[in-house]
Design a protein around this motif. Sequence first.
Motif, PDB file in Angstrom:
ATOM      1  N   SER A  54      -3.790   6.877   2.941  1.00 45.07           N
ATOM      2  CA  SER A  54      -4.855   7.676   2.343  1.00 45.07           C
ATOM      3  C   SER A  54      -6.231   7.146   2.727  1.00 45.07           C
ATOM      4  O   SER A  54      -7.139   7.914   3.085  1.00 45.07           O
ATOM      5  CB  SER A  54      -4.710   7.695   0.818  1.00 45.07           C
ATOM      6  OG  SER A  54      -5.690   8.533   0.238  1.00 45.07           O
ATOM      7  N   SER A  55      -6.413   5.824   2.678  1.00 50.00           N
ATOM      8  CA  SER A  55      -7.718   5.253   3.013  1.00 50.00           C
ATOM      9  C   SER A  55      -8.058   5.477   4.484  1.00 50.00           C
ATOM     10  O   SER A  55      -9.199   5.793   4.835  1.00 50.00           O
ATOM     11  CB  SER A  55      -7.733   3.754   2.684  1.00 50.00           C
ATOM     12  OG  SER A  55      -6.728   3.072   3.426  1.00 50.00           O
ATOM     13  N   LYS A  56      -7.054   5.346   5.360  1.00 51.35           N
ATOM     14  CA  LYS A  56      -7.283   5.535   6.792  1.00 51.35           C
ATOM     15  C   LYS A  56      -7.593   7.002   7.109  1.00 51.35           C
ATOM     16  O   LYS A  56      -8.466   7.303   7.934  1.00 51.35           O
ATOM     17  CB  LYS A  56      -6.066   5.069   7.591  1.00 51.35           C
ATOM     18  CG  LYS A  56      -5.833   3.566   7.528  1.00 51.35           C
ATOM     19  CD  LYS A  56      -4.665   3.159   8.382  1.00 51.35           C
ATOM     20  CE  LYS A  56      -4.447   1.653   8.366  1.00 51.35           C
ATOM     21  NZ  LYS A  56      -5.590   0.920   8.951  1.00 51.35           N
ATOM     22  N   LYS A 105      -8.857   9.220   5.062  1.00 50.04           N
ATOM     23  CA  LYS A 105     -10.159   9.571   4.486  1.00 50.04           C
ATOM     24  C   LYS A 105     -11.295   9.126   5.391  1.00 50.04           C
ATOM     25  O   LYS A 105     -12.320   9.811   5.519  1.00 50.04           O
ATOM     26  CB  LYS A 105     -10.299   8.930   3.102  1.00 50.04           C
ATOM     27  CG  LYS A 105     -11.513   9.411   2.323  1.00 50.04           C
ATOM     28  CD  LYS A 105     -11.503   8.858   0.913  1.00 50.04           C
ATOM     29  CE  LYS A 105     -12.691   9.375   0.106  1.00 50.04           C
ATOM     30  NZ  LYS A 105     -12.676   8.858  -1.292  1.00 50.04           N
ATOM     31  N   GLU A 106     -11.139   7.965   6.026  1.00 48.15           N
ATOM     32  CA  GLU A 106     -12.173   7.449   6.925  1.00 48.15           C
ATOM     33  C   GLU A 106     -12.266   8.250   8.220  1.00 48.15           C
ATOM     34  O   GLU A 106     -13.356   8.412   8.786  1.00 48.15           O
ATOM     35  CB  GLU A 106     -11.874   5.991   7.275  1.00 48.15           C
ATOM     36  CG  GLU A 106     -12.014   5.023   6.119  1.00 48.15           C
ATOM     37  CD  GLU A 106     -11.556   3.627   6.492  1.00 48.15           C
ATOM     38  OE1 GLU A 106     -11.167   3.431   7.673  1.00 48.15           O
ATOM     39  OE2 GLU A 106     -11.558   2.733   5.622  1.00 48.15           O
ATOM     40  N   SER A 107     -11.122   8.750   8.684  1.00 43.57           N
ATOM     41  CA  SER A 107     -11.060   9.360  10.022  1.00 43.57           C
ATOM     42  C   SER A 107     -11.197  10.874  10.044  1.00 43.57           C
ATOM     43  O   SER A 107     -11.601  11.444  11.065  1.00 43.57           O
ATOM     44  CB  SER A 107      -9.747   8.960  10.705  1.00 43.57           C
ATOM     45  OG  SER A 107      -9.604   7.556  10.751  1.00 43.57           O
ATOM     46  N   GLY A 150      -6.694  14.786   0.297  1.00 42.17           N
ATOM     47  CA  GLY A 150      -6.082  13.919  -0.701  1.00 42.17           C
ATOM     48  C   GLY A 150      -4.588  13.777  -0.526  1.00 42.17           C
ATOM     49  O   GLY A 150      -3.979  14.342   0.385  1.00 42.17           O
ATOM     50  N   SER A 205       1.329   5.532   0.577  1.00 43.98           N
ATOM     51  CA  SER A 205       0.302   6.499   0.200  1.00 43.98           C
ATOM     52  C   SER A 205      -1.084   5.872   0.206  1.00 43.98           C
ATOM     53  O   SER A 205      -2.033   6.413   0.780  1.00 43.98           O
ATOM     54  CB  SER A 205       0.603   7.067  -1.193  1.00 43.98           C
ATOM     55  OG  SER A 205       1.853   7.714  -1.211  1.00 43.98           O
ATOM     56  N   LEU A 206      -1.207   4.701  -0.423  1.00 39.30           N
ATOM     57  CA  LEU A 206      -2.502   4.045  -0.512  1.00 39.30           C
ATOM     58  C   LEU A 206      -3.010   3.601   0.856  1.00 39.30           C
ATOM     59  O   LEU A 206      -4.190   3.733   1.174  1.00 39.30           O
ATOM     60  CB  LEU A 206      -2.412   2.844  -1.451  1.00 39.30           C
ATOM     61  CG  LEU A 206      -2.143   3.170  -2.932  1.00 39.30           C
ATOM     62  CD1 LEU A 206      -1.917   1.891  -3.728  1.00 39.30           C
ATOM     63  CD2 LEU A 206      -3.294   3.979  -3.517  1.00 39.30           C
ATOM     64  N   LEU A 207      -2.085   3.087   1.684  1.00 35.82           N
ATOM     65  CA  LEU A 207      -2.462   2.622   3.015  1.00 35.82           C
ATOM     66  C   LEU A 207      -2.954   3.778   3.885  1.00 35.82           C
ATOM     67  O   LEU A 207      -4.020   3.705   4.506  1.00 35.82           O
ATOM     68  CB  LEU A 207      -1.272   1.933   3.684  1.00 35.82           C
ATOM     69  CG  LEU A 207      -1.468   1.490   5.140  1.00 35.82           C
ATOM     70  CD1 LEU A 207      -2.567   0.435   5.221  1.00 35.82           C
ATOM     71  CD2 LEU A 207      -0.162   0.966   5.721  1.00 35.82           C
ATOM     72  N   TYR A 254      -9.508  15.841   5.383  1.00 34.11           N
ATOM     73  CA  TYR A 254      -8.506  15.272   4.471  1.00 34.11           C
ATOM     74  C   TYR A 254      -8.839  15.626   3.023  1.00 34.11           C
ATOM     75  O   TYR A 254      -9.939  15.378   2.536  1.00 34.11           O
ATOM     76  CB  TYR A 254      -8.448  13.764   4.652  1.00 34.11           C
ATOM     77  CG  TYR A 254      -7.477  13.057   3.726  1.00 34.11           C
ATOM     78  CD1 TYR A 254      -6.132  13.363   3.753  1.00 34.11           C
ATOM     79  CD2 TYR A 254      -7.940  12.099   2.821  1.00 34.11           C
ATOM     80  CE1 TYR A 254      -5.246  12.712   2.904  1.00 34.11           C
ATOM     81  CE2 TYR A 254      -7.068  11.439   1.979  1.00 34.11           C
ATOM     82  CZ  TYR A 254      -5.710  11.757   2.020  1.00 34.11           C
ATOM     83  OH  TYR A 254      -4.837  11.117   1.173  1.00 34.11           O
TER      84      TYR A 254
END
Length: 278
Positions: free
Chosen positions: A246-248, A250-252, A258, A242-244, A256
């Motif tokens: 989610s950050s990608k 959000k950037e792309s 959440g 999830s953490l991995l 997104y």
Amino acid sequence: MKISKYGSGQYGNDNSRLSSRATAFQKKYRVGEILKGRLLKWERQTLGWVEINSQTLLADISSSPVPGDTLAFIVHQLYPDIILKEIDPNDISAEGQFLNPVDITRQFVTKRAAFEAQSRTVINKFYRQAEATCPDKAESFLKIIESDTQSTILLFETLKCVSLLNSSLKTATLHYMPWLMPIALNQEIVLKIKKDEQNPDNSFYELFYAFDLSPSSPMRFKIMYKKPQCGFKLLADSQGTSLLLSSKLKESFPEYLGIEKIPAYFAGGFLSDLLGSS
């Protein structure tokens, strides 16, 4: 619906006549057969006399027809009692088969599992050698599957189940597109559309995409669209994943919205929700 002891008027209530009718019916029809009958008159609420191929039967009726209406039934049981279930005529295929969504869903799950198990070897071999370099994923995937005859047969049997299920659903559709995530298992896409008949541009779309990554990482995406806005959520059980992701994401993707934990009712996918909504 079953032949019953209740009766009045011209139809009578003689047990020997009922027994004779039952025997004749049991000899003539088989379980699973689709029959059409005409409502003659109501005996009482949800119970009416129906004529099926010149035979008069007392039926439990779940719909709200009027005398003279034609109803459809499936022979559910012949012994010890004759039981016929009223079905929606829209659930009868062009070949005269009853399309029971629950039964077709079971067939889809079985065929999908068989296909995914059979095709693992050829899929894994190819996608290790050519990491998704083909621009046409669907065409590339089908060419890989064609190298194994049994995989090809099982894929098209799975897709046939999808087609049959969609023909019996009213407010949602199922899609099976394994080329989107070739190495994943238990893939399914469910599309729901809340149509605005007055203004189609105001319709609301929900798309649910489910798949499991080996060894046991279920992933779910929920995509929502209502012109001109679109957004999606990621649903996952693994905190690390999830953490991995989610950050990608959000950037792309500005769309997104959440990440959430997969709720219990989506743990096995979206098929149960699909059936409940149609």
